[in-house]
Design a protein around this motif. Sequence first.
Motif, PDB file in Angstrom:
ATOM      1  N   ASP A 203      -8.333 -16.454  -1.700  1.00 32.32           N
ATOM      2  CA  ASP A 203      -9.126 -17.206  -2.560  1.00 32.32           C
ATOM      3  C   ASP A 203      -8.932 -17.907  -2.510  1.00 32.32           C
ATOM      4  O   ASP A 203      -8.743 -18.838  -3.774  1.00 32.32           O
ATOM      5  CB  ASP A 203      -9.290 -15.974  -3.756  1.00 32.32           C
ATOM      6  CG  ASP A 203      -9.899 -16.454  -5.033  1.00 32.32           C
ATOM      7  OD1 ASP A 203     -11.169 -17.159  -4.788  1.00 32.32           O
ATOM      8  OD2 ASP A 203      -9.919 -16.114  -6.158  1.00 32.32           O
ATOM      9  N   SER A 215      -5.109 -16.681  -4.767  1.00 33.42           N
ATOM     10  CA  SER A 215      -4.181 -14.077  -4.218  1.00 33.42           C
ATOM     11  C   SER A 215      -3.351 -15.068  -3.686  1.00 33.42           C
ATOM     12  O   SER A 215      -3.690 -14.952  -2.710  1.00 33.42           O
ATOM     13  CB  SER A 215      -6.183 -13.894  -4.329  1.00 33.42           C
ATOM     14  OG  SER A 215      -5.680 -12.502  -4.021  1.00 33.42           O
ATOM     15  N   THR A 229      -2.630 -12.787  -9.338  1.00 33.90           N
ATOM     16  CA  THR A 229      -3.943 -13.605  -9.036  1.00 33.90           C
ATOM     17  C   THR A 229      -3.573 -14.720 -10.092  1.00 33.90           C
ATOM     18  O   THR A 229      -3.124 -14.717 -11.532  1.00 33.90           O
ATOM     19  CB  THR A 229      -5.580 -12.617  -9.607  1.00 33.90           C
ATOM     20  OG1 THR A 229      -5.110 -10.896  -9.193  1.00 33.90           O
ATOM     21  CG2 THR A 229      -6.248 -13.189 -10.045  1.00 33.90           C
ATOM     22  N   THR A 231      -5.175 -17.400 -12.703  1.00 29.60           N
ATOM     23  CA  THR A 231      -6.118 -18.313 -13.551  1.00 29.60           C
ATOM     24  C   THR A 231      -6.312 -19.220 -14.004  1.00 29.60           C
ATOM     25  O   THR A 231      -7.063 -19.551 -14.253  1.00 29.60           O
ATOM     26  CB  THR A 231      -5.825 -16.923 -15.024  1.00 29.60           C
ATOM     27  OG1 THR A 231      -4.479 -17.245 -15.715  1.00 29.60           O
ATOM     28  CG2 THR A 231      -5.150 -15.825 -14.650  1.00 29.60           C
TER      29      THR A 231
END
Length: 260
Positions: A203, A215, A229, A231
């Motif tokens: 990602d 990711s 993950t 943000t």
Amino acid sequence: MKTIKLLLVALLVSATTTINAQTADEIISTYFENIGGLESLKKLEGIKMTAKVNNGGMEIPIEIIQLKSGKQMTVINFQGKEIKQGVFDGETLWGHNFMTQKAEKSDAEATAIMKLNANDFLDPFIDYKEKGYLVELLGNETIDGTETFKIKLTKEPITVDGIEEADVSYYFFDIDNFVPIAVQAEIKSGQGKGMTSEITISDYQEVDGLYFPFSMTQGVKGQPGAPITFTSIELNPVVDDKLFEFPEETASENKDDNKN
């Protein structure tokens, strides 16, 4: 005739090694081009990443700060408490003990390894030749269904339990996008010693003209890892240097304990 054959073999091996080195160089060069350019990366002074780690279904917020000066830290917010790990001010490596919540300094070997790793701000492949690192293309390998170039990266030796050991990692570059999608390395100490650590990467998203993976999954090869993950990613954040300093209160407590 035997001498000629040996010379031909030697020349062939030498030529193959040179081709592999050039090919590895080209892969790394293309990688930097695809994520925004090497020179743009080298201009960065710091990065702050906000993320969530999925640990057994529980999402734990973390914040990672890395500066070009080598200063860095990871802040974990767990059950209303702020726990710092891998804090490095350029000289001292420390972190909070999860049980006592007190700050503790790492030993000399761990600190020495951190000092070496601090040279790899953002990416170990930045100026890898100038740092004396070696890269070698080992061929192609399929990772989770994706065909990759497997590149071996050898950095400066590290000392573990008093023994000097090679610092080797294996990077797997997607053959279509030329970006790393996995990193593997032997675990040198602790409970997992001798096993292979694995980080999967995906990602890639743009941040101010540069591309970063949003990711990751960290763990042991062949076992379920901890998904991370991201943000948000902030480039060149303003960070107070005092955040990296070993807490004075803890230092004072240690002095008092020694007196007693």
